[in-house]
Design a protein around this motif. Structure first.
Motif, PDB file in Angstrom:
ATOM      1  N   LEU A 168       0.861  -1.214  -0.066  1.00  0.00           N
ATOM      2  CA  LEU A 168      -0.046   0.082  -0.113  1.00  0.00           C
ATOM      3  C   LEU A 168       0.955   1.328   0.154  1.00  0.00           C
ATOM      4  N   LEU A 169       0.233   2.295  -0.414  1.00  0.00           N
ATOM      5  CA  LEU A 169       0.895   3.587  -0.033  1.00  0.00           C
ATOM      6  C   LEU A 169       0.687   4.072   1.438  1.00  0.00           C
ATOM      7  N   ARG A 170       1.942   4.181   2.106  1.00  0.00           N
ATOM      8  CA  ARG A 170       1.874   4.440   3.430  1.00  0.00           C
ATOM      9  C   ARG A 170       1.057   5.624   3.915  1.00  0.00           C
ATOM     10  N   THR A 171       0.168   5.494   4.888  1.00  0.00           N
ATOM     11  CA  THR A 171      -0.586   6.374   5.427  1.00  0.00           C
ATOM     12  C   THR A 171      -0.079   7.553   6.236  1.00  0.00           C
ATOM     13  N   HIS A 172       0.846   7.100   6.972  1.00  0.00           N
ATOM     14  CA  HIS A 172       1.908   7.917   7.630  1.00  0.00           C
ATOM     15  C   HIS A 172       3.229   7.499   7.806  1.00  0.00           C
ATOM     16  N   THR A 173       3.970   8.236   8.296  1.00  0.00           N
ATOM     17  CA  THR A 173       5.430   7.998   8.504  1.00  0.00           C
ATOM     18  C   THR A 173       5.904   6.925   9.505  1.00  0.00           C
ATOM     19  N   SER A 174       4.869   6.533  10.307  1.00  0.00           N
ATOM     20  CA  SER A 174       5.064   5.645  11.340  1.00  0.00           C
ATOM     21  C   SER A 174       5.704   4.516  10.956  1.00  0.00           C
ATOM     22  N   ASN A 175       5.534   4.002   9.536  1.00  0.00           N
ATOM     23  CA  ASN A 175       6.276   3.009   9.272  1.00  0.00           C
ATOM     24  C   ASN A 175       7.605   3.002   9.351  1.00  0.00           C
ATOM     25  N   VAL A 176       8.158   4.087   9.476  1.00  0.00           N
ATOM     26  CA  VAL A 176       9.707   4.252   9.699  1.00  0.00           C
ATOM     27  C   VAL A 176      10.148   4.110  11.107  1.00  0.00           C
ATOM     28  N   GLN A 177       9.256   4.294  11.941  1.00  0.00           N
ATOM     29  CA  GLN A 177       9.461   3.830  13.469  1.00  0.00           C
ATOM     30  C   GLN A 177       9.865   2.277  13.502  1.00  0.00           C
ATOM     31  N   ILE A 178       8.918   1.603  12.707  1.00  0.00           N
ATOM     32  CA  ILE A 178       9.116   0.212  12.989  1.00  0.00           C
ATOM     33  C   ILE A 178      10.618  -0.283  12.329  1.00  0.00           C
ATOM     34  N   ARG A 179      10.675   0.163  11.109  1.00  0.00           N
ATOM     35  CA  ARG A 179      11.911  -0.090  10.353  1.00  0.00           C
ATOM     36  C   ARG A 179      13.225   0.297  11.296  1.00  0.00           C
ATOM     37  N   LEU A 180      13.097   1.376  11.927  1.00  0.00           N
ATOM     38  CA  LEU A 180      14.061   2.159  12.702  1.00  0.00           C
ATOM     39  C   LEU A 180      14.287   0.876  13.544  1.00  0.00           C
ATOM     40  N   MET A 181      13.356   0.803  14.672  1.00  0.00           N
ATOM     41  CA  MET A 181      13.621  -0.079  15.900  1.00  0.00           C
ATOM     42  C   MET A 181      14.047  -1.519  15.532  1.00  0.00           C
ATOM     43  N   GLU A 182      13.715  -1.715  14.467  1.00  0.00           N
ATOM     44  CA  GLU A 182      14.015  -3.334  13.778  1.00  0.00           C
ATOM     45  C   GLU A 182      15.954  -3.287  13.454  1.00  0.00           C
ATOM     46  N   TYR A 183      16.057  -2.288  13.022  1.00  0.00           N
ATOM     47  CA  TYR A 183      17.551  -2.523  12.914  1.00  0.00           C
ATOM     48  C   TYR A 183      18.638  -1.747  13.740  1.00  0.00           C
ATOM     49  N   ARG A 189      16.721   8.304  18.977  1.00  0.00           N
ATOM     50  CA  ARG A 189      16.121   9.608  19.103  1.00  0.00           C
ATOM     51  C   ARG A 189      15.965  10.219  17.754  1.00  0.00           C
ATOM     52  N   SER A 190      14.854   9.898  17.092  1.00  0.00           N
ATOM     53  CA  SER A 190      14.808  10.416  15.446  1.00  0.00           C
ATOM     54  C   SER A 190      13.496  10.903  14.940  1.00  0.00           C
ATOM     55  N   ILE A 191      13.815  12.042  13.906  1.00  0.00           N
ATOM     56  CA  ILE A 191      12.540  12.330  13.319  1.00  0.00           C
ATOM     57  C   ILE A 191      12.386  11.734  11.961  1.00  0.00           C
ATOM     58  N   MET A 192      11.169  11.367  11.364  1.00  0.00           N
ATOM     59  CA  MET A 192      10.994  10.768  10.183  1.00  0.00           C
ATOM     60  C   MET A 192      10.271  11.783   9.633  1.00  0.00           C
ATOM     61  N   VAL A 193      10.570  11.997   8.358  1.00  0.00           N
ATOM     62  CA  VAL A 193       9.913  13.219   7.402  1.00  0.00           C
ATOM     63  C   VAL A 193       9.793  12.468   6.134  1.00  0.00           C
ATOM     64  N   GLY A 194       8.538  12.645   5.635  1.00  0.00           N
ATOM     65  CA  GLY A 194       8.224  12.139   4.273  1.00  0.00           C
ATOM     66  C   GLY A 194       6.742  12.405   3.819  1.00  0.00           C
ATOM     67  N   ARG A 195       6.321  11.887   2.749  1.00  0.00           N
ATOM     68  CA  ARG A 195       5.083  11.905   2.135  1.00  0.00           C
ATOM     69  C   ARG A 195       4.435  10.828   2.286  1.00  0.00           C
ATOM     70  N   LEU A 216      10.413   9.895  17.339  1.00  0.00           N
ATOM     71  CA  LEU A 216      10.459   8.693  18.157  1.00  0.00           C
ATOM     72  C   LEU A 216      11.531   8.812  19.023  1.00  0.00           C
ATOM     73  N   PHE A 217      11.232   8.549  20.399  1.00  0.00           N
ATOM     74  CA  PHE A 217      12.429   8.583  21.171  1.00  0.00           C
ATOM     75  C   PHE A 217      12.419   7.378  22.088  1.00  0.00           C
ATOM     76  N   VAL A 218      13.308   6.536  22.217  1.00  0.00           N
ATOM     77  CA  VAL A 218      13.140   5.098  22.934  1.00  0.00           C
ATOM     78  C   VAL A 218      14.485   5.109  23.871  1.00  0.00           C
ATOM     79  N   ASP A 219      14.355   4.922  25.107  1.00  0.00           N
ATOM     80  CA  ASP A 219      15.423   4.560  25.932  1.00  0.00           C
ATOM     81  C   ASP A 219      15.177   4.279  27.217  1.00  0.00           C
ATOM     82  N   LYS A 220      15.950   3.962  28.197  1.00  0.00           N
ATOM     83  CA  LYS A 220      15.788   3.778  29.702  1.00  0.00           C
ATOM     84  C   LYS A 220      14.897   5.101  30.091  1.00  0.00           C
TER      85      LYS A 220
END
Ligand code: PHE
Length: 344
Positions: A168-183, A189-195, A216-220
């Motif tokens: 599908l065409l992504r409906t939000h940039t939250s897909n990058v959250q998952i990709r980021l946390m995977e690798y 501590r990132s921002i994800m920008v896009g269409r 997205l900010f993930v830490d202890k």
């Protein structure tokens, strides 16, 4: 006479090399009625005998060469843009300004957002616009057939046998959250920008394509307070230092608890106007603490780590910041609209 022809030829070549005469002075010196070439032709009338043929030939060669040099000097002059009277530039001519382009308002605002978060230690990430259901929905804790999927009308590219593999065409940039946390493992501590794309009718307030910035900010020990502080700081940088923020409870499948972020209306300063629909507040972002299920889906232990996320529309922020009342203007490339952002 042969000597003279040779001398003139050497002199003319030197003038060409050094550009020591402009084309008009060159013409007067060599090619005009009173010029040196004419004198030679006069002299030539007196030449007789065997030598005449040779002198005649050399004289013609010289004439051709002088014509060539004259043309070259002329061309050189027009290239350097000098005046007809001499090869000096006319410094009194007014400057013709180059037409300078302007940055698109969405680019301006995107750059500003990236800059503000960069100062808080967020780096910028990107991800694919054609995405699988897994990254856009399932990994973000959207249950199969959950009505939340309907919140974002999706453009499908390809339906697969298994829902999580739908393209599908992504409906939000939250897909990058998952990709980021995977690798990458925390701290993140990132921002994800896009269409992003949604199947919406195009109007002054909605479009089928727009831009988001997600953070997205993930830490202890990341807490809700960190989320609040970060967005409060952002709001002040973006809309002015007297800006206040307000959090309202909300729902997103991938955050718990979730909140909408409002900022105090910077147009009427909270008194009530059209932009804030007389409430004194305008909504700028969705946010919340990353749901433990999302962390688990990316192999991050929710007992050890917590995180917050937020997402906002660049078009919306731009419209609020510059008082733009029609979303379609961003995509029409009307120069009269774009020109207004010069020098901002
Ligand atoms: N992805 C959400 C949306 O489009 C915004 C959001 C991002 C909300 C992150 C909360 C946390 O609409």
């Amino acid at each position: 006479m042969l000597e003279k022809i040779k001398d003139i030829s050497i002199e003319a070549e030197k003038i060409l090399q050094e550009r020591s005469l402009n084309h008009e002075d060159f013409r007067l010196k060599f090619l005009s009625r009173k010029g040196q070439l004419n004198d030679l032709f006069d002299e030539f009338k007196q030449v007789s005998g065997e030598i005449k043929r040779q002198v005649g030939q050399n004289l013609n060669l010289l004439k051709n060469r002088l014509d060539e040099i004259h043309k070259e000097l002329q061309a050189g002059n027009s290239q350097s843009g000098s005046t007809a009277q001499g090869n000096k530039e006319d410094l009194t001519l007014p400057v013709i300004p180059n037409a300078v382009g302007t940055l698109h308002p969405l680019t301006l605002v995107r750059k500003k957002i990236v800059e503000v978060f960069a100062r808080m230690g967020f780096n910028t990430e990107e991800g694919p616009e054609i995405e699988s259901d897994w990254y856009n929905f399932s990994a973000l804790n959207f249950a199969e057939n959950h009505p939340a999927r309907e919140m974002q009308d999706t453009f499908f590219v390809e339906k697969a046998a298994v829902q999580k593999d739908d393209l599908l065409l992504r409906t939000h940039t939250s897909n990058v959250q998952i990709r980021l946390m995977e690798y990458k493992k925390p701290p993140i501590r990132s921002i994800m920008v896009g269409r992003v794309y949604r199947n919406e009718a195009i109007s002054a307030r909605a479009h089928c394509q727009f831009h988001q910035v997600e953070g997205l900010f993930v830490d202890k020990n990341v807490s809700f307070r960190d989320l609040k502080d970060t967005l409060f700081h952002f709001a002040k940088e973006m809309f002015g230092k007297n800006t206040k923020i307000r959090l309202r409870p909300s729902y997103f499948p991938f955050t718990e608890p979730s909140a909408e972020i409002d900022v105090s209306c910077f147009i009427c300063k909270g008194e009530g106007c059209n932009i804030c629909k007389h409430t004194g507040w305008v909504e700028i972002a969705g946010s919340g603490m990353v749901d433990p299920n999302v962390l688990k889906n990316c192999d991050i232990d929710p007992e050890q780590y917590t995180g917050f996320a937020f997402g906002m529309g660049i078009e919306r922020i731009t419209m609020l910041k510059y008082g733009i009342n029609d979303l379609r203007l961003f995509f029409e490339n009307d120069i009269r609209f774009l020109k207004q952002f010069k020098g901002i």
